[in-house]
Scaffold this active site. Structure first.
Site, PDB file in Angstrom:
ATOM      1  CG  HIS A   1      -2.546   0.175  -7.101  1.00  0.00           C
ATOM      2  ND1 HIS A   1      -2.915   0.857  -5.973  1.00  0.00           N
ATOM      3  CD2 HIS A   1      -2.691  -1.148  -6.784  1.00  0.00           C
ATOM      4  CE1 HIS A   1      -3.278   0.011  -5.022  1.00  0.00           C
ATOM      5  NE2 HIS A   1      -3.148  -1.215  -5.490  1.00  0.00           N
TER       6      HIS A   1
ATOM      7  NE  ARG B   1      -4.277  -1.434   0.135  1.00  0.00           N
ATOM      8  CZ  ARG B   1      -4.478  -2.480  -0.641  1.00  0.00           C
ATOM      9  NH1 ARG B   1      -3.529  -2.843  -1.507  1.00  0.00           N
ATOM     10  NH2 ARG B   1      -5.596  -3.177  -0.580  1.00  0.00           N
TER      11      ARG B   1
END
Length: 316
Positions: free
Chosen positions: A279, A231
């Site tokens: 991502h 993350r």
């Protein structure tokens, strides 16, 4: 909506519309007694026993008196405000094989690129330098994975055939074949000290926020590298830039960043020793994730434990 005098059992879906439409059809075929309602068409909130969401619209859960299960539409739950969720509601994160397989591919690709100096050779190509670098045998390259959940274990399995010296770190003790396992704060220091390429696949919790920072980088061997696909909140970006500029770290590959999308003027874009991907390490497969949710619904309705239940005190 009522069915033969009883409350209809329904799942309320609040995320991407395309996936919602596909899931609605899949669930209708697999569980005909369960109605899927796509936001914003909620119908009678008392019918909703299951909620599938990426984030929680403010005040939504307060309107669902019979909610039993919240399905997170991600592999983690850090994007959810768990303080909104009553204690009696079970929270389940998404676990599906295609997600782990995608992450394993990404990690193997990036670790091999670092191991075989792909990015260093790309730099030399731009300079038109025909300049070989010393080649390190895989057995002498120490690769460590932080986070030994499903994705971490899949990544280690993908790396194992190359013969790397593998290690792993997690909050609690683990025992994995062919992997030197560390755990806890003291173990993290020892893990970092013997890791040439560190792969971050940790869940984001208060304890792991900004864990990729100056203290950890300083404990790693000089010229080490990182691959971060956990993350964005794990990263202390200024500390990373400082470590790269000082030569403490040689390179960083970031699939996740503190702000996403990464602003166009962010210095992470242009740093010569940082590679940014948007991502994309592991994309949720609509069909596979739908099947995973259906399997968990069947378990719950049969009174069996679901897969991926979140322990709130741990945050994952």
């Amino acid at each position: 909506m009522r069915l033969r005098g009883r409350v209809l059992m329904a799942l309320y879906y609040t995320a991407a519309p395309e996936r919602g439409r596909i899931w609605k059809s899949m669930i209708a075929n697999a569980l005909p007694d369960l109605e899927v309602r796509l936001a914003p068409e909620i119908g009678d909130p008392a019918d909703i026993r299951f909620l599938a969401a990426w984030t929680l619209p403010p005040g939504l859960i307060e309107t669902l008196p019979n909610l039993e299960v919240l399905f997170s539409l991600g592999a983690g739950v850090d994007q959810l405000d768990l303080s909104q969720v009553p204690d009696h509601v079970t929270i389940v994160r998404l676990i599906e094989p295609n997600l782990a397989d995608g992450m394993a591919e990404y990690v193997a690709m990036m670790v091999l690129a670092l191991h075989r100096d792909l990015y260093a050779y790309a730099d030399r190509q731009r300079q038109r330098l025909w300049q070989p670098l010393p080649q390190v045998p895989a057995r002498d390259r120490r690769v460590g994975v932080a986070g030994l959940g499903e994705m971490g274990r899949a990544a280690l399995a993908a790396l194992r055939p190359f013969g790397f010296a593998l290690s792993g770190w997690s909050r609690s003790p683990r025992d994995l074949p062919g992997v030197t396992c560390f755990h806890g704060p003291d173990g993290l220091r020892d893990f970092a000290a013997q890791t040439d390429i560190l792969v971050n696949l940790l869940p984001l919790t208060p304890e792991t926020r900004r864990i990729l920072g100056a203290e950890l980088f300083g404990r790693m061997p000089r010229d080490a590298a990182i691959v971060s696909a956990g993350r964005g909140g794990h990263l202390d970006a200024p500390a990373l830039v400082a470590a790269l500029d000082s030569g403490q770290l040689s390179r960083a590959i970031l699939d996740v960043t503190p702000v996403e999308p990464l602003p166009t003027d962010d210095p992470l874009w242009t740093h010569p020793r940082i590679v940014v991907t948007p991502h994309v390490a592991a994309a949720t497969d609509i069909d596979g994730s739908g099947k995973a949710v259906i399997a968990n619904l069947r378990r719950h309705l049969a009174g069996e434990p679901m897969v991926g239940i979140v322990e709130r005190d741990r945050g994952y």
